[in-house]
Design a protein around this motif. Sequence first.
Motif, PDB file in Angstrom:
ATOM      1  N   THR A 119     -34.430 -26.290 -24.369  1.00  0.00           N
ATOM      2  CA  THR A 119     -33.338 -25.644 -24.634  1.00  0.00           C
ATOM      3  C   THR A 119     -32.378 -26.418 -25.649  1.00  0.00           C
ATOM      4  OG1 THR A 119     -33.276 -24.885 -22.250  1.00  0.00           O
ATOM      5  CG2 THR A 119     -31.259 -24.731 -23.650  1.00  0.00           C
ATOM      6  N   ALA A 120     -32.357 -27.568 -25.518  1.00  0.00           N
ATOM      7  CA  ALA A 120     -31.367 -28.475 -26.584  1.00  0.00           C
ATOM      8  C   ALA A 120     -32.118 -28.380 -27.993  1.00  0.00           C
ATOM      9  CB  ALA A 120     -31.366 -29.804 -26.042  1.00  0.00           C
ATOM     10  N   LEU A 121     -33.420 -28.455 -28.083  1.00  0.00           N
ATOM     11  CA  LEU A 121     -33.949 -28.384 -29.344  1.00  0.00           C
ATOM     12  C   LEU A 121     -34.081 -26.979 -30.047  1.00  0.00           C
ATOM     13  CD1 LEU A 121     -37.231 -30.638 -28.878  1.00  0.00           C
ATOM     14  CD2 LEU A 121     -35.077 -31.282 -30.138  1.00  0.00           C
ATOM     15  N   LEU A 122     -33.977 -25.958 -29.122  1.00  0.00           N
ATOM     16  CA  LEU A 122     -33.820 -24.645 -29.744  1.00  0.00           C
ATOM     17  C   LEU A 122     -32.603 -24.532 -30.047  1.00  0.00           C
ATOM     18  CD1 LEU A 122     -34.684 -21.627 -29.868  1.00  0.00           C
ATOM     19  CD2 LEU A 122     -33.846 -21.353 -27.395  1.00  0.00           C
ATOM     20  N   SER A 123     -31.562 -24.961 -29.693  1.00  0.00           N
ATOM     21  CA  SER A 123     -30.273 -24.825 -30.036  1.00  0.00           C
ATOM     22  C   SER A 123     -29.955 -25.790 -31.510  1.00  0.00           C
ATOM     23  CB  SER A 123     -29.225 -25.471 -29.237  1.00  0.00           C
ATOM     24  OG  SER A 123     -29.203 -24.991 -28.023  1.00  0.00           O
ATOM     25  N   LEU A 124     -30.166 -26.742 -31.664  1.00  0.00           N
ATOM     26  CA  LEU A 124     -30.481 -27.591 -33.096  1.00  0.00           C
ATOM     27  C   LEU A 124     -31.176 -27.114 -33.893  1.00  0.00           C
ATOM     28  CD1 LEU A 124     -30.849 -31.267 -31.385  1.00  0.00           C
ATOM     29  CD2 LEU A 124     -28.803 -30.347 -32.346  1.00  0.00           C
ATOM     30  N   ASP A 125     -32.388 -26.766 -33.571  1.00  0.00           N
ATOM     31  CA  ASP A 125     -33.192 -25.699 -34.879  1.00  0.00           C
ATOM     32  C   ASP A 125     -32.595 -24.403 -35.171  1.00  0.00           C
ATOM     33  OD1 ASP A 125     -34.794 -27.905 -34.803  1.00  0.00           O
ATOM     34  OD2 ASP A 125     -36.704 -26.941 -34.020  1.00  0.00           O
ATOM     35  N   TYR A 126     -32.018 -23.578 -34.124  1.00  0.00           N
ATOM     36  CA  TYR A 126     -31.183 -22.599 -34.612  1.00  0.00           C
ATOM     37  C   TYR A 126     -29.970 -22.845 -35.435  1.00  0.00           C
ATOM     38  CZ  TYR A 126     -28.793 -18.210 -34.266  1.00  0.00           C
ATOM     39  OH  TYR A 126     -28.082 -16.990 -34.569  1.00  0.00           O
ATOM     40  N   TYR A 127     -29.283 -23.951 -35.371  1.00  0.00           N
ATOM     41  CA  TYR A 127     -28.439 -24.290 -36.116  1.00  0.00           C
ATOM     42  C   TYR A 127     -29.002 -24.597 -37.512  1.00  0.00           C
ATOM     43  CZ  TYR A 127     -25.523 -27.431 -38.955  1.00  0.00           C
ATOM     44  OH  TYR A 127     -24.819 -28.092 -40.032  1.00  0.00           O
ATOM     45  N   ILE A 128     -30.024 -25.176 -37.688  1.00  0.00           N
ATOM     46  CA  ILE A 128     -30.654 -25.747 -38.897  1.00  0.00           C
ATOM     47  C   ILE A 128     -31.211 -24.476 -39.699  1.00  0.00           C
ATOM     48  CG2 ILE A 128     -32.698 -26.788 -40.027  1.00  0.00           C
ATOM     49  CD1 ILE A 128     -32.588 -29.065 -37.889  1.00  0.00           C
ATOM     50  N   GLU A 129     -31.714 -23.715 -38.957  1.00  0.00           N
ATOM     51  CA  GLU A 129     -32.222 -22.285 -39.570  1.00  0.00           C
ATOM     52  C   GLU A 129     -31.074 -21.427 -40.056  1.00  0.00           C
ATOM     53  OE1 GLU A 129     -33.481 -18.332 -40.154  1.00  0.00           O
ATOM     54  OE2 GLU A 129     -31.974 -18.783 -38.806  1.00  0.00           O
ATOM     55  N   ILE A 193     -31.346 -39.139 -19.086  1.00  0.00           N
ATOM     56  CA  ILE A 193     -32.249 -38.680 -20.057  1.00  0.00           C
ATOM     57  C   ILE A 193     -32.554 -37.273 -19.935  1.00  0.00           C
ATOM     58  CG2 ILE A 193     -34.695 -39.019 -20.833  1.00  0.00           C
ATOM     59  CD1 ILE A 193     -34.611 -41.859 -20.162  1.00  0.00           C
ATOM     60  N   GLY A 194     -32.362 -36.789 -18.703  1.00  0.00           N
ATOM     61  CA  GLY A 194     -32.942 -35.312 -18.531  1.00  0.00           C
ATOM     62  C   GLY A 194     -31.749 -34.165 -18.537  1.00  0.00           C
ATOM     63  N   TYR A 195     -30.545 -34.911 -18.511  1.00  0.00           N
ATOM     64  CA  TYR A 195     -29.211 -33.867 -18.405  1.00  0.00           C
ATOM     65  C   TYR A 195     -28.160 -34.509 -19.462  1.00  0.00           C
ATOM     66  CZ  TYR A 195     -25.437 -31.062 -16.779  1.00  0.00           C
ATOM     67  OH  TYR A 195     -24.352 -30.294 -16.678  1.00  0.00           O
ATOM     68  N   VAL A 196     -27.853 -35.576 -19.218  1.00  0.00           N
ATOM     69  CA  VAL A 196     -26.621 -36.039 -20.280  1.00  0.00           C
ATOM     70  C   VAL A 196     -27.050 -36.026 -21.848  1.00  0.00           C
ATOM     71  CG1 VAL A 196     -25.176 -37.947 -20.909  1.00  0.00           C
ATOM     72  CG2 VAL A 196     -25.739 -37.365 -18.447  1.00  0.00           C
ATOM     73  N   VAL A 197     -28.228 -36.387 -22.106  1.00  0.00           N
ATOM     74  CA  VAL A 197     -28.504 -36.363 -23.441  1.00  0.00           C
ATOM     75  C   VAL A 197     -28.978 -34.892 -24.008  1.00  0.00           C
ATOM     76  CG1 VAL A 197     -30.487 -37.192 -25.000  1.00  0.00           C
ATOM     77  CG2 VAL A 197     -29.618 -38.658 -23.570  1.00  0.00           C
ATOM     78  N   PRO A 198     -29.669 -34.145 -23.266  1.00  0.00           N
ATOM     79  CA  PRO A 198     -29.802 -32.638 -23.848  1.00  0.00           C
ATOM     80  C   PRO A 198     -28.566 -31.869 -23.773  1.00  0.00           C
ATOM     81  CG  PRO A 198     -30.872 -32.799 -21.847  1.00  0.00           C
ATOM     82  CD  PRO A 198     -30.463 -34.444 -21.984  1.00  0.00           C
ATOM     83  N   GLY A 199     -27.696 -32.259 -22.776  1.00  0.00           N
ATOM     84  CA  GLY A 199     -26.233 -31.395 -22.835  1.00  0.00           C
ATOM     85  C   GLY A 199     -25.465 -32.102 -23.942  1.00  0.00           C
ATOM     86  N   LEU A 200     -25.431 -33.099 -24.375  1.00  0.00           N
ATOM     87  CA  LEU A 200     -24.628 -33.462 -25.488  1.00  0.00           C
ATOM     88  C   LEU A 200     -25.159 -32.882 -26.786  1.00  0.00           C
ATOM     89  CD1 LEU A 200     -24.104 -37.344 -24.733  1.00  0.00           C
ATOM     90  CD2 LEU A 200     -22.181 -35.232 -24.393  1.00  0.00           C
ATOM     91  N   ALA A 201     -26.484 -32.756 -26.712  1.00  0.00           N
ATOM     92  CA  ALA A 201     -27.180 -32.100 -28.077  1.00  0.00           C
ATOM     93  C   ALA A 201     -26.829 -30.786 -28.209  1.00  0.00           C
ATOM     94  CB  ALA A 201     -28.786 -32.401 -27.786  1.00  0.00           C
ATOM     95  N   VAL A 202     -26.897 -29.963 -26.900  1.00  0.00           N
ATOM     96  CA  VAL A 202     -26.314 -28.641 -26.754  1.00  0.00           C
ATOM     97  C   VAL A 202     -25.166 -28.343 -27.408  1.00  0.00           C
ATOM     98  CG1 VAL A 202     -26.216 -26.655 -25.399  1.00  0.00           C
ATOM     99  CG2 VAL A 202     -28.256 -27.931 -25.267  1.00  0.00           C
ATOM    100  N   LEU A 203     -24.067 -29.065 -26.697  1.00  0.00           N
ATOM    101  CA  LEU A 203     -22.679 -29.112 -26.969  1.00  0.00           C
ATOM    102  C   LEU A 203     -22.483 -29.216 -28.684  1.00  0.00           C
ATOM    103  CD1 LEU A 203     -20.909 -30.815 -24.111  1.00  0.00           C
ATOM    104  CD2 LEU A 203     -21.296 -28.501 -24.636  1.00  0.00           C
ATOM    105  N   TYR A 204     -23.127 -30.070 -29.074  1.00  0.00           N
ATOM    106  CA  TYR A 204     -23.043 -30.577 -30.615  1.00  0.00           C
ATOM    107  C   TYR A 204     -23.669 -29.323 -31.455  1.00  0.00           C
ATOM    108  CZ  TYR A 204     -23.645 -32.937 -35.133  1.00  0.00           C
ATOM    109  OH  TYR A 204     -23.879 -33.119 -36.399  1.00  0.00           O
ATOM    110  N   ALA A 205     -24.627 -28.820 -31.065  1.00  0.00           N
ATOM    111  CA  ALA A 205     -25.325 -27.965 -31.632  1.00  0.00           C
ATOM    112  C   ALA A 205     -24.478 -26.459 -31.643  1.00  0.00           C
ATOM    113  CB  ALA A 205     -26.809 -27.515 -31.183  1.00  0.00           C
ATOM    114  N   ALA A 207     -21.550 -26.210 -31.196  1.00  0.00           N
ATOM    115  CA  ALA A 207     -20.265 -26.489 -32.046  1.00  0.00           C
ATOM    116  C   ALA A 207     -20.623 -26.088 -33.801  1.00  0.00           C
ATOM    117  CB  ALA A 207     -19.717 -27.908 -31.937  1.00  0.00           C
ATOM    118  N   LEU A 208     -21.668 -26.784 -34.047  1.00  0.00           N
ATOM    119  CA  LEU A 208     -21.918 -26.656 -35.455  1.00  0.00           C
ATOM    120  C   LEU A 208     -22.286 -25.034 -35.601  1.00  0.00           C
ATOM    121  CD1 LEU A 208     -24.223 -29.783 -35.962  1.00  0.00           C
ATOM    122  CD2 LEU A 208     -22.051 -29.310 -36.787  1.00  0.00           C
ATOM    123  N   ILE A 209     -23.077 -24.411 -34.842  1.00  0.00           N
ATOM    124  CA  ILE A 209     -23.520 -23.085 -34.936  1.00  0.00           C
ATOM    125  C   ILE A 209     -22.198 -22.206 -35.016  1.00  0.00           C
ATOM    126  CG2 ILE A 209     -24.546 -20.991 -33.777  1.00  0.00           C
ATOM    127  CD1 ILE A 209     -26.521 -23.006 -32.557  1.00  0.00           C
TER     128      ILE A 209
END
Length: 334
Positions: A119-129, A193-205, A207-209
Amino acid sequence: MWSCGLLNDTGHGEEQLCQDLRLGLWVLSLLYLVAGVPVGLGYNALLVLANVNSKSSMTMPDVYFVNMAVAGLLLAALAPVHLLGPPHSRWALWSLSSEAHVTLLILFNVASLVTMYSTALLSLDYYIERALPRTYMASVYNTRHVCGFVWGGALLTSFSSLLFYICSYVSSRIAECAKMQNTEAADAILVLIGYVVPGLAVLYALALISRVRKEATPLDQDTGRLDPSVHRLLVATVCTQFGLWTPYYLSLLGHTVLASRGRPVDGHYLGILHLAKDLSKFLAFLSSSITPLLYRYINKTFPSKLRRLIKRMHCGHRHCSPGPSGIQQVMAQA
């Protein structure tokens, strides 16, 4: 599941309330096992098969959803054992050895990590795309390799947790495990590792999107962009996954905080914590059924992929005649 054994020393009213809650949750569990598990297994399997059958038309989001579907299949397969068979439950239909219980818990954690990071990487890659269409970083080829690292990382992270769980069972026989006699450290690792890190990544993504979507650029006319429905699918997936998995990770965090006090937690609070943890795990299992349904009803390309899969299954080993689209492509090439 749904045990009130730790509340026996409390007042009769609280114990009766717990018994009522346990009965209600037991009914919900049975409903989920009867309806939710078949739906999860069926739609996740169709999601995987339809996309694998149409590899040439897969996009970056499809690859992430295939990985979430595989994790969903694992969760749906584990649901009956987790919901009906933990050894602490008086409702259990079967009992499990400690080794089997640890193995099932590790598999559950692997599926959880894959789901959250996909889910987190989908958010980041969607922003890149979104920012740079047709970029290599968000390509299907690269995404497949990234997902391989996601599964490998989930296994490695769960292996570190496995050491704590193993030591909690064999600490009396192995001196090296003397400092790892509980599972709070494993729970803390999973929360971080399983919640805080991907949660921050999703929030960042996200915001960028949102910033990119507010700024209209000539790139918005690029025909290589993903379908606009992908954004709705992304938002729905993020809300669903984090909404259903947050209670589980909060229960792990609560157990870790209570254990870090250095003194025993009284039976009342520990019983409530166990009941909350069981309920949160039930919500986590629901994600394996809801996510593929979101993909089915929001992704516009899935019905066509499913029709191609059904047609191929119907034809079997025989050569299928090309559809209208195939005829048009042949005429265009001619």
